[in-house]
Motif scaffolding. Structure first.
Motif, PDB file in Angstrom:
ATOM      1  N   TRP A 187       0.767  -1.294  -0.030  1.00  0.00           N
ATOM      2  CA  TRP A 187       0.112   0.079   0.091  1.00  0.00           C
ATOM      3  C   TRP A 187       0.943   1.213   0.102  1.00  0.00           C
ATOM      4  O   TRP A 187       1.663   1.274   1.056  1.00  0.00           O
ATOM      5  N   LEU A 188       0.615   1.993  -0.804  1.00  0.00           N
ATOM      6  CA  LEU A 188       1.339   3.398  -1.234  1.00  0.00           C
ATOM      7  C   LEU A 188       0.651   4.511  -0.854  1.00  0.00           C
ATOM      8  O   LEU A 188      -0.393   4.536  -1.691  1.00  0.00           O
ATOM      9  N   VAL A 189       1.311   5.480  -0.334  1.00  0.00           N
ATOM     10  CA  VAL A 189       0.650   6.954  -0.280  1.00  0.00           C
ATOM     11  C   VAL A 189       1.732   7.805  -0.530  1.00  0.00           C
ATOM     12  O   VAL A 189       2.742   7.807  -0.153  1.00  0.00           O
ATOM     13  N   GLY A 190       1.311   8.961  -1.386  1.00  0.00           N
ATOM     14  CA  GLY A 190       2.102  10.025  -1.828  1.00  0.00           C
ATOM     15  C   GLY A 190       1.322  10.753  -2.558  1.00  0.00           C
ATOM     16  O   GLY A 190       0.130  10.774  -2.813  1.00  0.00           O
ATOM     17  N   THR A 191       1.985  12.045  -3.180  1.00  0.00           N
ATOM     18  CA  THR A 191       1.544  13.117  -3.876  1.00  0.00           C
ATOM     19  C   THR A 191       1.884  12.608  -5.322  1.00  0.00           C
ATOM     20  O   THR A 191       2.639  11.766  -5.736  1.00  0.00           O
ATOM     21  N   TYR A 192       1.062  13.002  -6.384  1.00  0.00           N
ATOM     22  CA  TYR A 192       1.277  12.683  -7.844  1.00  0.00           C
ATOM     23  C   TYR A 192       1.174  14.047  -8.522  1.00  0.00           C
ATOM     24  O   TYR A 192       0.076  14.848  -8.906  1.00  0.00           O
ATOM     25  N   ASP A 193       2.172  14.196  -9.497  1.00  0.00           N
ATOM     26  CA  ASP A 193       2.141  15.354 -10.401  1.00  0.00           C
ATOM     27  C   ASP A 193       1.841  15.113 -11.956  1.00  0.00           C
ATOM     28  O   ASP A 193       1.922  15.546 -12.937  1.00  0.00           O
ATOM     29  N   GLY A 194       1.436  13.440 -12.067  1.00  0.00           N
ATOM     30  CA  GLY A 194       1.152  13.083 -13.599  1.00  0.00           C
ATOM     31  C   GLY A 194       2.294  12.334 -14.068  1.00  0.00           C
ATOM     32  O   GLY A 194       1.899  11.743 -15.039  1.00  0.00           O
ATOM     33  N   GLU A 195       3.236  12.502 -13.393  1.00  0.00           N
ATOM     34  CA  GLU A 195       4.495  11.627 -13.800  1.00  0.00           C
ATOM     35  C   GLU A 195       5.151  10.871 -12.862  1.00  0.00           C
ATOM     36  O   GLU A 195       5.768   9.913 -13.270  1.00  0.00           O
ATOM     37  N   THR A 196       5.299  11.565 -11.604  1.00  0.00           N
ATOM     38  CA  THR A 196       5.943  11.057 -10.347  1.00  0.00           C
ATOM     39  C   THR A 196       5.067  10.993  -9.406  1.00  0.00           C
ATOM     40  O   THR A 196       4.582  11.892  -8.945  1.00  0.00           O
ATOM     41  N   PHE A 197       5.114   9.748  -8.632  1.00  0.00           N
ATOM     42  CA  PHE A 197       4.293   9.514  -7.193  1.00  0.00           C
ATOM     43  C   PHE A 197       5.347   9.467  -6.353  1.00  0.00           C
ATOM     44  O   PHE A 197       6.300   8.778  -6.222  1.00  0.00           O
ATOM     45  N   THR A 198       5.346  10.552  -5.553  1.00  0.00           N
ATOM     46  CA  THR A 198       6.525  10.898  -4.458  1.00  0.00           C
ATOM     47  C   THR A 198       5.648  10.300  -3.212  1.00  0.00           C
ATOM     48  O   THR A 198       4.833  10.855  -2.729  1.00  0.00           O
TER      49      THR A 198
ATOM     50  N   PRO B  52       5.875   5.518   4.487  1.00  0.00           N
ATOM     51  CA  PRO B  52       6.422   4.096   4.184  1.00  0.00           C
ATOM     52  C   PRO B  52       5.587   3.122   3.414  1.00  0.00           C
ATOM     53  O   PRO B  52       4.434   3.250   3.770  1.00  0.00           O
ATOM     54  N   VAL B  53       6.185   2.613   2.613  1.00  0.00           N
ATOM     55  CA  VAL B  53       5.043   1.190   1.976  1.00  0.00           C
ATOM     56  C   VAL B  53       4.462   0.360   3.125  1.00  0.00           C
ATOM     57  O   VAL B  53       5.404  -0.045   3.913  1.00  0.00           O
ATOM     58  N   ALA B  54       3.361   0.082   3.221  1.00  0.00           N
ATOM     59  CA  ALA B  54       2.780  -0.829   4.138  1.00  0.00           C
ATOM     60  C   ALA B  54       2.283  -2.173   3.601  1.00  0.00           C
ATOM     61  O   ALA B  54       1.803  -2.078   2.285  1.00  0.00           O
ATOM     62  N   ALA B  55       2.563  -3.325   4.267  1.00  0.00           N
ATOM     63  CA  ALA B  55       1.923  -4.348   3.679  1.00  0.00           C
ATOM     64  C   ALA B  55       0.419  -4.894   4.013  1.00  0.00           C
ATOM     65  O   ALA B  55      -0.074  -5.214   3.250  1.00  0.00           O
ATOM     66  N   GLU B  56      -0.130  -3.979   5.057  1.00  0.00           N
ATOM     67  CA  GLU B  56      -1.677  -4.158   5.332  1.00  0.00           C
ATOM     68  C   GLU B  56      -2.297  -2.689   5.088  1.00  0.00           C
ATOM     69  O   GLU B  56      -1.930  -2.079   5.014  1.00  0.00           O
ATOM     70  N   PRO B  57      -3.366  -3.206   4.377  1.00  0.00           N
ATOM     71  CA  PRO B  57      -4.244  -2.030   4.019  1.00  0.00           C
ATOM     72  C   PRO B  57      -4.624  -1.004   5.268  1.00  0.00           C
ATOM     73  O   PRO B  57      -4.995  -1.626   6.461  1.00  0.00           O
ATOM     74  N   PRO B  58      -4.408   0.241   4.836  1.00  0.00           N
ATOM     75  CA  PRO B  58      -4.981   1.320   6.127  1.00  0.00           C
ATOM     76  C   PRO B  58      -6.411   1.224   6.085  1.00  0.00           C
ATOM     77  O   PRO B  58      -7.222   0.516   5.146  1.00  0.00           O
ATOM     78  N   ALA B  59      -6.996   1.717   7.475  1.00  0.00           N
ATOM     79  CA  ALA B  59      -8.456   1.856   7.607  1.00  0.00           C
ATOM     80  C   ALA B  59      -9.131   2.132   6.429  1.00  0.00           C
ATOM     81  O   ALA B  59     -10.352   1.734   6.196  1.00  0.00           O
ATOM     82  N   TRP B  60      -8.753   3.367   5.883  1.00  0.00           N
ATOM     83  CA  TRP B  60      -9.624   3.916   4.712  1.00  0.00           C
ATOM     84  C   TRP B  60      -9.736   3.192   3.647  1.00  0.00           C
ATOM     85  O   TRP B  60     -10.640   3.543   2.462  1.00  0.00           O
ATOM     86  N   ALA B  61      -8.965   2.252   3.503  1.00  0.00           N
ATOM     87  CA  ALA B  61      -8.538   1.364   2.048  1.00  0.00           C
ATOM     88  C   ALA B  61      -9.591  -0.051   1.926  1.00  0.00           C
ATOM     89  O   ALA B  61      -9.711  -0.747   1.059  1.00  0.00           O
ATOM     90  N   VAL B  62     -10.122  -0.196   3.296  1.00  0.00           N
ATOM     91  CA  VAL B  62     -10.932  -1.439   3.441  1.00  0.00           C
ATOM     92  C   VAL B  62     -12.500  -1.103   3.301  1.00  0.00           C
ATOM     93  O   VAL B  62     -13.186  -0.734   4.106  1.00  0.00           O
ATOM     94  N   PRO B  63     -12.927  -1.450   1.909  1.00  0.00           N
ATOM     95  CA  PRO B  63     -14.489  -1.332   1.735  1.00  0.00           C
ATOM     96  C   PRO B  63     -15.438  -2.357   2.266  1.00  0.00           C
ATOM     97  O   PRO B  63     -14.746  -3.465   2.675  1.00  0.00           O
ATOM     98  N   GLU B  64     -16.454  -2.001   2.349  1.00  0.00           N
ATOM     99  CA  GLU B  64     -17.346  -2.917   2.980  1.00  0.00           C
ATOM    100  C   GLU B  64     -17.894  -3.800   1.812  1.00  0.00           C
ATOM    101  O   GLU B  64     -18.162  -3.445   0.827  1.00  0.00           O
TER     102      GLU B  64
END
Length: 287
Positions: free
Chosen positions: A96-107, A111-123
């Motif tokens: 799971w990656l979190v970062g900013t994106y300018d259309g070319e680079t994901f910054t 840190p990269v996470a192995a488990e999904p964060p709470a906001w990413a777990v859909p019902e």
């Protein structure tokens, strides 16, 4: 294939290509990829030799080592990627990656996470909600003792699928039980009773045929072909129809301008309510 059911598709790019993005969900139209917005995604990251690592948003070739293309990833520490592995000069892994994106680079901003964060777990809906039976009397005009799993049954199944796709107004079809409980959907204004009678000529088993406010498969296929053409003017990662007959379109970020561009391309065939645009990069809730 999906849990307990599968969608019967045809035409251009029939499956929604989510790449390695896990369950991306439908991203809101957030206005663009400004530097302040953080996006999250579950994806594969891959680095060949001394090249910059990339985020695999458009799918991964299943070679060994794998191959993919995508935006550059900045700030990646391979020690943070729990399943990272290397072969023939290529390093890759998922997370799971979190970062900013300018259309070319994901910054990366976390840190990269192995488990999904709470906001990413859909019902997750149940199978009955995902693949509902569309009628109360699925053996009407058929034979409840018919065995769909013997040689005759498999031949009839093939005939049913071929006949369904040839129906006037055919939109989509799926099974409610994972194998033989067929639901066939026609676009608005088409005769479901006539279609049911035609399909009964080749299929005596479980069958529901209904008419819904959805586009025909021919129209969604034409819209897909336009979206994937070189002169579409919008970068589409994948598209396809599902149980509801609506065209689902995958893009990097479902910003206002991208969503508008998709609707403009498909307008000759599809109304806005018949298109859903998924952003594989999802804005991360703040706070």
């Amino acid at each position: 294939m999906r849990a307990r059911g599968f969608v019967v598709l045809s035409g251009v790019a029939a499956a929604v290509v989510a790449g390695c993005a896990g369950a991306p969900g439908t991203a809101p139209a957030d206005g663009g990829t400004d530097d302040a917005t953080e996006y999250g995604v579950q994806a594969t990251v891959l680095q060949q030799g001394e090249d910059d690592p990339v985020l695999c948003l458009g799918g991964v070739m299943e070679s060994f080592p794998p191959q993919c293309g995508g935006p550059t990833v900045a700030g990646l520490d391979w020690d943070e990627v729990a399943d990272a592995q290397s072969a023939s000069g290529t390093t890759w892994g998922t997370g799971w990656l979190v970062g900013t994106y300018d259309g070319e680079t994901f910054t990366l901003t976390q840190p990269v996470a192995a488990e999904p964060p709470a906001w990413a777990v859909p019902e997750q809906p149940g199978a009955e909600e995902m693949f509902p039976a569309l009628c109360d009397d699925p053996y009407r005009g058929g034979d409840e003792s018919f065995d769909p799993d013997d040689e005759e049954g498999f031949a009839a199944r093939d005939a049913l699928l071929l006949a369904a796709e040839g129906l006037d107004g055919y939109a989509t079809s799926y099974v409610s039980d994972g194998s033989s409980a067929f639901n066939v959907v026609l676009a608005s204004g088409h005769d479901a009773e006539a279609a049911h009678a035609a399909l009964r000529e080749v299929w005596p088993g479980w069958l529901c045929v209904v008419e819904r406010d959805v586009p025909t498969r021919a129209d969604t296929a034409a819209a897909q072909e336009a979206l994937h053409s070189e002169d579409a003017g919008v970068e589409v990662l994948g598209s396809g129809t599902g149980v509801d007959g609506v065209l689902e379109v995958s893009v990097e970020v479902a910003s206002d301008d991208v969503v508008a561009a998709v609707h403009e391309v498909v307008a000759p065939w599809l109304a806005p309510e018949h298109v859903v645009v998924h952003g594989l990069l999802r804005p991360v809730p703040q706070g």
